[in-house]
Design a protein around this motif. Structure first.
Motif, PDB file in Angstrom:
ATOM      1  N   GLU A  34      26.682 -30.008  -4.711  1.00 24.55           N
ATOM      2  CA  GLU A  34      27.741 -30.390  -3.784  1.00 24.55           C
ATOM      3  C   GLU A  34      28.038 -31.882  -3.829  1.00 24.55           C
ATOM      4  N   GLU A  35      27.030 -32.700  -4.077  1.00 18.95           N
ATOM      5  CA  GLU A  35      27.233 -34.147  -4.116  1.00 18.95           C
ATOM      6  C   GLU A  35      26.779 -34.691  -5.467  1.00 18.95           C
ATOM      7  N   PRO A  36      27.560 -34.445  -6.513  1.00 21.59           N
ATOM      8  CA  PRO A  36      27.133 -34.864  -7.851  1.00 21.59           C
ATOM      9  C   PRO A  36      27.012 -36.376  -8.004  1.00 21.59           C
TER      10      PRO A  36
ATOM     11  N   ALA B 170      29.846 -43.503  -3.387  1.00 22.18           N
ATOM     12  CA  ALA B 170      28.593 -42.768  -3.574  1.00 22.18           C
ATOM     13  C   ALA B 170      27.507 -43.637  -4.213  1.00 22.18           C
ATOM     14  N   THR B 171      26.264 -43.246  -3.979  1.00 23.76           N
ATOM     15  CA  THR B 171      25.116 -44.053  -4.417  1.00 23.76           C
ATOM     16  C   THR B 171      24.985 -44.155  -5.935  1.00 23.76           C
ATOM     17  N   GLU B 172      25.455 -43.152  -6.667  1.00 28.16           N
ATOM     18  CA  GLU B 172      25.240 -43.129  -8.117  1.00 28.16           C
ATOM     19  C   GLU B 172      26.333 -43.834  -8.916  1.00 28.16           C
ATOM     20  N   HIS B 173      27.357 -44.373  -8.253  1.00 25.53           N
ATOM     21  CA  HIS B 173      28.462 -44.942  -9.030  1.00 25.53           C
ATOM     22  C   HIS B 173      28.059 -46.143  -9.885  1.00 25.53           C
ATOM     23  N   PRO B 174      27.130 -47.012  -9.464  1.00 26.28           N
ATOM     24  CA  PRO B 174      26.769 -48.118 -10.365  1.00 26.28           C
ATOM     25  C   PRO B 174      26.122 -47.629 -11.663  1.00 26.28           C
ATOM     26  N   ARG B 175      25.239 -46.641 -11.565  1.00 21.36           N
ATOM     27  CA  ARG B 175      24.580 -46.104 -12.764  1.00 21.36           C
ATOM     28  C   ARG B 175      25.579 -45.439 -13.699  1.00 21.36           C
ATOM     29  N   LEU B 176      26.437 -44.613 -13.131  1.00 20.20           N
ATOM     30  CA  LEU B 176      27.380 -43.872 -13.959  1.00 20.20           C
ATOM     31  C   LEU B 176      28.424 -44.784 -14.588  1.00 20.20           C
ATOM     32  N   ALA B 177      28.924 -45.744 -13.813  1.00 27.09           N
ATOM     33  CA  ALA B 177      29.920 -46.667 -14.373  1.00 27.09           C
ATOM     34  C   ALA B 177      29.334 -47.467 -15.528  1.00 27.09           C
TER      35      ALA B 177
ATOM     36  N   GLN C  57      25.662 -37.765 -20.024  1.00 25.51           N
ATOM     37  CA  GLN C  57      25.089 -38.482 -21.167  1.00 25.51           C
ATOM     38  C   GLN C  57      26.177 -38.689 -22.227  1.00 25.51           C
ATOM     39  N   PRO C  58      26.879 -39.819 -22.157  1.00 25.71           N
ATOM     40  CA  PRO C  58      27.953 -40.059 -23.128  1.00 25.71           C
ATOM     41  C   PRO C  58      27.383 -40.358 -24.511  1.00 25.71           C
ATOM     42  N   ILE C  59      28.273 -40.491 -25.484  1.00 23.11           N
ATOM     43  CA  ILE C  59      27.820 -40.805 -26.836  1.00 23.11           C
ATOM     44  C   ILE C  59      27.185 -42.190 -26.862  1.00 23.11           C
ATOM     45  N   ALA C  60      26.408 -42.447 -27.880  1.00 21.17           N
ATOM     46  CA  ALA C  60      25.670 -43.700 -27.992  1.00 21.17           C
ATOM     47  C   ALA C  60      26.606 -44.900 -28.119  1.00 21.17           C
ATOM     48  N   GLU C  61      26.132 -46.037 -27.665  1.00 21.45           N
ATOM     49  CA  GLU C  61      26.931 -47.260 -27.703  1.00 21.45           C
ATOM     50  C   GLU C  61      27.390 -47.605 -29.113  1.00 21.45           C
TER      51      GLU C  61
ATOM     52  N   VAL D 146      35.050 -36.113 -15.404  1.00 27.64           N
ATOM     53  CA  VAL D 146      34.040 -35.683 -16.378  1.00 27.64           C
ATOM     54  C   VAL D 146      32.639 -35.955 -15.846  1.00 27.64           C
ATOM     55  N   MET D 147      32.427 -37.164 -15.314  1.00 31.06           N
ATOM     56  CA  MET D 147      31.110 -37.514 -14.766  1.00 31.06           C
ATOM     57  C   MET D 147      30.737 -36.569 -13.628  1.00 31.06           C
ATOM     58  N   ARG D 148      31.718 -36.263 -12.779  1.00 36.87           N
ATOM     59  CA  ARG D 148      31.436 -35.358 -11.664  1.00 36.87           C
ATOM     60  C   ARG D 148      30.966 -33.998 -12.181  1.00 36.87           C
ATOM     61  N   GLY D 149      31.681 -33.463 -13.167  1.00 40.55           N
ATOM     62  CA  GLY D 149      31.318 -32.158 -13.700  1.00 40.55           C
ATOM     63  C   GLY D 149      29.965 -32.164 -14.382  1.00 40.55           C
ATOM     64  N   ALA D 150      29.722 -33.181 -15.215  1.00 45.41           N
ATOM     65  CA  ALA D 150      28.451 -33.252 -15.938  1.00 45.41           C
ATOM     66  C   ALA D 150      27.278 -33.434 -14.978  1.00 45.41           C
ATOM     67  N   GLU D 151      27.456 -34.293 -13.962  1.00 45.31           N
ATOM     68  CA  GLU D 151      26.373 -34.537 -13.001  1.00 45.31           C
ATOM     69  C   GLU D 151      26.155 -33.335 -12.090  1.00 45.31           C
ATOM     70  N   ALA D 152      27.204 -32.554 -11.881  1.00 42.78           N
ATOM     71  CA  ALA D 152      27.080 -31.381 -11.014  1.00 42.78           C
ATOM     72  C   ALA D 152      26.180 -30.318 -11.622  1.00 42.78           C
ATOM     73  N   ILE D 153      26.216 -30.166 -12.943  1.00 43.11           N
ATOM     74  CA  ILE D 153      25.459 -29.082 -13.585  1.00 43.11           C
ATOM     75  C   ILE D 153      24.344 -29.586 -14.482  1.00 43.11           C
TER      76      ILE D 153
END
Length: 678
Positions: free
Chosen positions: A216-218, A271-278, A388-392, A377-384
């Motif tokens: 519910e809170e990805p 949300a708390t996870e936005h710094p990590r995901l960004a 993990q995006p492609i490498a730098e 995309v991040m919401r969907g991936a974190e929800a399930i």
């Protein structure tokens, strides 16, 4: 007449591309294979029609298709030199074109041509990329689709990816498509309808699985202090920050901006996870090519003061530039293109929204849309799973791809006023309208401000889309409306560079017939109005730190004593001296202030049409229809002055040729000796 195959392909492309759930703007490509008549032999020839490079599926037409001979395209397999030299195959595609070949083939052409399917769709749906960027993407693909959709490990788009997918289809005859790791989806079918149905099945099945099985809170719980500000407050703060931000992100090259406070953006930043995901950045190549590897994120709550925000943004900008430079140096090779600039394309402000930047408004807006895709995309991936995006290193290979550099090199040279943002008052008719049209034609973004908002919007629509011009209602005598006009400008285009004080009116009366109300109205609109507009714009110009131009449309009457015109002429003289005063005051900020003194502009003039023309004609004893020619005959050049002549002068003053000119008044009156400046 286009073959039925082409008609079906365009219809399918438009249907898929018009829904943002299926693919992003200018993202993905579709194709169809079929037979047509070879004009040389008169016999049948197998062809493939595929969306060309840079096109958009939602608006695709036949002109946007590349047309290739299938026999020659498939024969390229025999000369393929291997993955280390696969970029050479792009040039080889030129030898497979049918006739002139239509649009330039894209990097994904091989994917379509090598697949043994009559119709192929390659798309970038948020739901599909969510699976493609999930840490356990291969397992999820099998779980969600069974053998009906097959996982393809990340590979940079190109000839080898086409070979990989072709082999996967051969090995999995029951499959309808693939999930491309870190990238998107590809689907196929024996008919156009089947290909579309298979594409939609993948997209909708993935979306349904995420909705039914996702957390519910990805993005995590709400971070105290980071909640969205009330709408009016966040728009006010966005307008206050926009010029400052544009100055920061234009360190390497001046950019145009776009702002959005869309709900998904605000939710993400609260949300708390936005710094990590960004910090992980985007994944799909179409995403990070337009948004850069990652955004700049303000790490302060929405309750922070504007001063705190500006100070911290300046610090973060320097850190971002250093980090981006380090990213480039980590991965650049001797043959890599030079670094294109270290400024961010996306800036995220908690509680307020997202600012995006580009070489023009459309580029900035599309960057915003792509980052919104990335949030989804991040919401969907974190929800399930875990995003993990492609490498730098792979991101760098895409961003600084020689093929991408070549595409940038093919872009047309920018127009003279590209990246400049103009606010023109009284722009629904006459001189203001002509000026707005000229500035837009030279590449500027233009805000049409007028007392009549409907007419302003109509003029903007004549000029072009909202990526070029917008119309707003503004009474220049009202400080709040003037501030709102400048706010509208910076929120629409990121900032402001050029102000044209053109709003005006005139009442032709003698001294004894001029009432106090007449006097006040003339001075309120022109003297007070120009002062208010210049004052509000100057705040933004100074904050932006990019210089700029303020142009006053004054009048020959500012220096010439004409009959029965005291209120108008005195107000114009006030404007003329404002030019001198502001040129002296704003020069230290790089802001040039100049004036134009027109005379006798009758045709197209809102002032003359409003009764002024009839009164001036009566003063001079000529028919109103002949007033323009009357004015022309009293000039040295005997030429009638038209609105576009004043617009030409505005363009000249704001162009590169007058970069060192300020405090000047330019007469555009066909030569009135009595009005020569002394």
């Amino acid at each position: 007449m286009a073959p039925k195959t082409v008609t079906e392909l365009i219809a399918r492309s438009n249907r898929l591309g018009s829904d943002p759930r299926n693919t992003n703007f200018a993202g993905g490509n579709t194709s169809a294979k079929g037979t047509d008549t070879d004009p040389v032999t008169g016999g049948p020839v197998e062809l493939m029609w595929v969306k060309g490079s840079g096109g958009d599926l939602g608006t695709l037409t036949e002109a946007g298709l590349a047309v290739l001979r299938l026999d020659r395209l498939r024969a390229l397999v025999d000369v393929y030199p291997g993955v280390d030299r696969e970029d050479e195959m792009v040039a080889a595609l030129d030898y497979t074109l049918h006739g002139r070949g239509g649009a330039a083939p894209s990097i994904d052409t091989a994917m379509h041509g090598l697949l043994d399917a009559a119709h192929v769709d390659h798309l970038h749906p948020d739901s599909g990329i969510a699976l493609a960027t999930a840490a356990d993407g291969p397992e999820l693909t099998e779980k969600v689709f069974g053998g009906r959709v097959v996982w393809v490990p990340w590979r940079r788009p190109g000839f080898q990816l086409g070979l990989d997918i072709a082999e996967i289809k051969r090995a999995n005859p029951a499959a309808i498509g693939t999930i491309l790791g870190g990238h998107g989806i590809t689907a196929w079918g024996a008919t156009s309808a089947e290909a579309q149905a298979n594409s939609l099945e993948i997209i909708e099945t993935a979306a349904r699985y995420i909705a039914e099985h996702g957390r519910e809170e990805p993005f995590g719980a709400v971070l105290p202090g980071y909640e969205p500000l009330p709408e009016a407050r966040r728009r006010e703060r966005a307008a206050a920050l926009a010029p400052f931000l544009r100055g920061l992100v234009s360190t390497d090259t001046v950019q145009v901006g776009h702002f959005t406070d869309a709900a998904p953006v605000l939710e993400f930043l609260a949300a708390t996870e936005h710094p990590r995901l960004a910090a992980l950045g985007t994944s799909c190549p179409d995403h990070f090519l337009r948004t850069k590897v990652k955004p700049l994120v303000l790490d302060l709550p929405a309750t922070a003061s504007l001063a705190e925000c500006r100070s911290r943004l300046a610090e973060l900008h320097e850190l971002y530039r250093a980090d981006y430079r380090a990213y480039y140096e980590r991965h650049a090779t001797p043959d890599s293109p030079e670094m294109r600039g270290a400024d961010p394309a996306i800036v995220l402000i908690p509680g307020v929204g997202m600012f995006s930047y580009g070489r023009d408004k459309q580029t900035a807006r599309v960057a915003s849309e792509f980052y919104l895709n990335a949030i989804n995309v991040m919401r969907g991936a974190e929800a399930i799973s875990r995003y993990q995006p492609i490498a730098e290193a792979e991101k760098f290979r895409i961003e600084y791809w020689a093929l991408e550099e070549a595409k940038l090199a093919r872009m047309p040279e920018p127009k003279a006023l590209a990246t400049r943002i103009a606010l023109v008052t009284g722009a629904a008719s006459g001189i203001g309208k002509a000026t707005a049209q000229r500035l837009a034609a030279e590449g500027a973004c233009v805000v049409i401000a007028d007392l009549d908002g409907a007419k302003a919007s109509a003029v903007a629509a004549e000029i072009g889309s909202t990526d070029i011009a917008i119309g707003i209602a503004a009474d220049v005598t009202d400080p709040e409306q003037v501030r709102a006009a400048v706010d509208a400008c910076v929120l629409a285009f990121g900032g402001i560079d050029l102000v044209v004080n053109n709003a005006g009116l005139s009442l032709s009366k003698s001294l004894l017939d001029t009432t106090i109300q007449d006097w006040d109205l003339q001075h309120d609109v022109m003297a007070r109005g120009s002062f208010l507009v210049s004052q509000a714009a100057a705040r933004a110009l100074i904050d932006q730190r990019l210089g700029g131009d303020i142009v006053y449309i004054s009048s020959k009457n500012s220096v010439f004593a004409g009959p029965n015109n005291i209120a108008y002429s005195a107000a114009k003289a006030d404007q003329a001296h404002q030019v001198r005063l502001l040129a002296a005051e704003l020069g230290e900020y790089g802001v040039k202030v100049n004036g134009i003194n027109p005379d006798g502009v009758v045709r197209g003039s809102g002032i003359f049409a409003g009764g002024w023309g009839a009164k001036r004609a009566a003063v001079y004893g000529v028919p109103e229809a002949d007033l323009g020619q009357f004015y022309a005959q009293r000039t040295l050049l005997k030429r009638e002055v038209l609105p576009e002549h004043i617009a030409n002068a505005v363009f000249a003053l704001c162009g590169a040729d007058f970069s060192h000119t300020t405090g000047l008044h330019v007469p555009v009156d066909a030569g009135v000796a009595a009005a020569f400046l002394r």
